[in-house]
Design a protein around this motif. Structure first.
Motif, mmCIF file in Angstrom:
data_model
loop_
_atom_site.group_PDB
_atom_site.id
_atom_site.type_symbol
_atom_site.label_atom_id
_atom_site.label_comp_id
_atom_site.label_asym_id
_atom_site.label_seq_id
_atom_site.Cartn_x
_atom_site.Cartn_y
_atom_site.Cartn_z
ATOM 1 N N ARG A 64 0.816 -1.179 -0.001
ATOM 2 C CA ARG A 64 0.014 -0.116 -0.055
ATOM 3 C C ARG A 64 0.850 1.135 -0.177
ATOM 4 N N THR A 66 2.199 5.283 -0.567
ATOM 5 C CA THR A 66 1.459 6.411 -0.194
ATOM 6 C C THR A 66 1.918 7.734 -0.963
ATOM 7 N N ASN A 67 1.135 8.469 -1.250
ATOM 8 C CA ASN A 67 1.393 9.870 -2.061
ATOM 9 C C ASN A 67 2.258 10.568 -1.134
ATOM 10 N N ASP A 69 1.183 13.167 0.188
ATOM 11 C CA ASP A 69 0.438 13.788 1.115
ATOM 12 C C ASP A 69 -0.016 12.693 2.303
ATOM 13 N N GLY A 70 0.510 11.451 2.037
ATOM 14 C CA GLY A 70 0.188 10.420 2.981
ATOM 15 C C GLY A 70 -0.751 9.550 2.692
ATOM 16 N N GLY A 71 -1.716 9.934 1.585
ATOM 17 C CA GLY A 71 -2.738 9.021 1.172
ATOM 18 C C GLY A 71 -2.386 7.737 0.265
ATOM 19 N N PRO A 72 -3.025 6.795 0.485
ATOM 20 C CA PRO A 72 -2.770 5.492 -0.332
ATOM 21 C C PRO A 72 -2.852 5.506 -1.751
ATOM 22 N N ARG A 73 -2.058 4.926 -2.549
ATOM 23 C CA ARG A 73 -2.163 5.009 -4.010
ATOM 24 C C ARG A 73 -2.267 3.549 -4.277
ATOM 25 N N GLU A 82 -6.964 -3.125 0.502
ATOM 26 C CA GLU A 82 -7.282 -2.597 1.723
ATOM 27 C C GLU A 82 -6.320 -3.097 2.837
#
Length: 410
Positions: A64, A66-67, A69-73, A82
């Motif tokens: 998983r 992350t970008n 900004d800390g969001g998953p990609r 998930e």
């Protein structure tokens, strides 16, 4: 070269937690007061960091990422996994994944750590402009570490590393022994560590730590900084409650107990006969029938196959196949990091004895007399009938969960 084998690691949750609870108290205790009764502000001034040493890559796996900004990609497979996805940590291409390297890294993880501590002391001495002997006269490196399994089945270490004064001294290290010097020494020592493994079957392998190395300063006791001793204790508590089966592996040894994994027993005159318990396989349960994911089963199979090679006989990988090759302890520390587990057990034993004496209404013991117990009676061992049924039900439920993951997960 092989590492030194430690005692059997605790893999069942109950045993794991029993051994983890005292270890959890040692880390914050060592951070706050040090080994020889230094004040907390002295311990903080001496330099204390929280370091994480990871395993290298043995092939791309589902993850998983992350970008910024800390969001998953999305993963490289094109799917956004998930957090509970059973595919996480498994190879994108099992055919090209280096299973032999992964198993050998786990088997030599303790040896890599031992070499890291040696190189770290050398790096600290060199950065202070001292010989190793002169450096030992003014400071020492103390540490406490815990092991954690990643989802890909590889071990990495989290450690609290501290600079103290010399042995048997309450004096702090010299002012030049700063946190920055310690952190730089850790990074340099980690990149130098190498363990070379030579085998006719798999060739020559050079094992090392992974590129992901995290070193963060632990703030002084009582501050509001992000990483304090309380935060470190919380991290360690998380690692302590995770056992080897958190990565999807087994919670007990795989080898056949009657024949000790050899597949045969010896008659009095040395004549081998096939073991009737395992039908000569040396395995308590056949590998194809293990209720584990394919990735874990392949790592276990690799342990078993490498363990039968003469060059890896000392590693006893067949014995530690259920630990995916890792043979070390969950928690270790240097001798002078803090109080010992033995001292904690003695204090707990004395406290419980005093509580039992007070509840029974017995008088204060006379130090000048000795109580002699002349009669012992065996009360039994193992589970009570009710606890045995409960344990069997829990074990059956976990078998069903593993079977579901093996058939429908990955």
């Amino acid at each position: 070269m092989t590492g030194r084998r430690g005692a059997a690691p605790a893999t069942r949750p109950t045993r794991h937690h029993d051994g983890a609870a005292p270890s959890l108290g040692l880390l914050p205790l060592g951070e706050r007061a040090g080994a020889w009764g230094r004040a907390p502000e002295q311990s903080a001034a001496a330099g204390c960091v929280f370091a994480t040493l990871t395993a290298p890559s043995f092939g791309p796996v589902h993850n998983r990422p992350t970008n910024t900004d800390g969001g998953p990609r999305t993963c490289r497979c094109g799917k956004l996994h998930e957090p509970t996805d059973a595919l996480l940590g498994t190879p994108l291409n099992p055919k090209t994944y280096d299973y032999a390297g992964a198993v050998l890294f786990n088997a030599h993880a303790s040896a890599l750590w031992a070499r890291f501590t040696i190189y770290l002391r050398r790096e600290i001495a060199a950065r202070l402009g001292l010989t190793q002997k002169a450096a030992r006269a003014v400071l020492r490196v103390s540490f406490a570490k815990v092991a954690e399994y990643q989802k890909r089945g590889l071990v990495h270490f989290h450690a609290v590393i501290r600079l103290d004064g010399p042995d048997d001294s309450t004096q702090p290290p010299p002012p030049s022994a700063t946190v920055t010097l310690l952190a730089d020494g850790i990074r340099a020592a980690a990149t130098r560590v190498r363990v070379t493994v030579v085998s006719d079957a798999i060739g020559e392998r050079e094992l090392a730590w992974g590129e992901q190395l995290d070193v963060r300063e632990i703030a002084a006791f009582g501050t509001d900084a992000e990483l304090t001793d309380q935060a470190v204790a919380a991290y360690v508590a998380k690692y302590a409650t995770k056992s080897a089966d958190a990565s999807g592996t087994l919670d007990r040894a795989l080898y056949c107990r009657p024949c000790q994994g050899r597949g045969a027993t010896l008659l009095p005159y040395g004549t081998p006969i096939p073991c009737t318990t395992c039908d000569g396989t040396g395995q308590a349960r056949p590998l194809p029938r293990l209720a584990v994911a394919r990735h874990v089963r392949q790592m276990i199979r690799t342990c078993w196959e490498l363990g039968k090679l003469p060059e890896f006989a000392a590693l006893k990988l067949w014995k530690w196949a259920h630990m995916l090759g890792f043979r070390g302890h969950f928690s270790t520390k240097s001798r002078s990091y803090s109080v010992t587990l033995g001292a904690l057990r003695d204090a707990r034993r004395a406290w419980r004895t005093e509580q039992a004496r007070a509840q029974a209404g017995l008088p204060e013991p006379d130090p000048g007399t000795t109580l002699v117990v002349g009669h012992w009676a065996y009360q039994g061992s193992g589970y009570s009938p009710g606890a045995g049924l409960l344990a069997a039900a829990v074990w059956h439920r976990r078998q069903l969960e593993w079977q579901f993951v093996a058939e429908w997960g990955c």
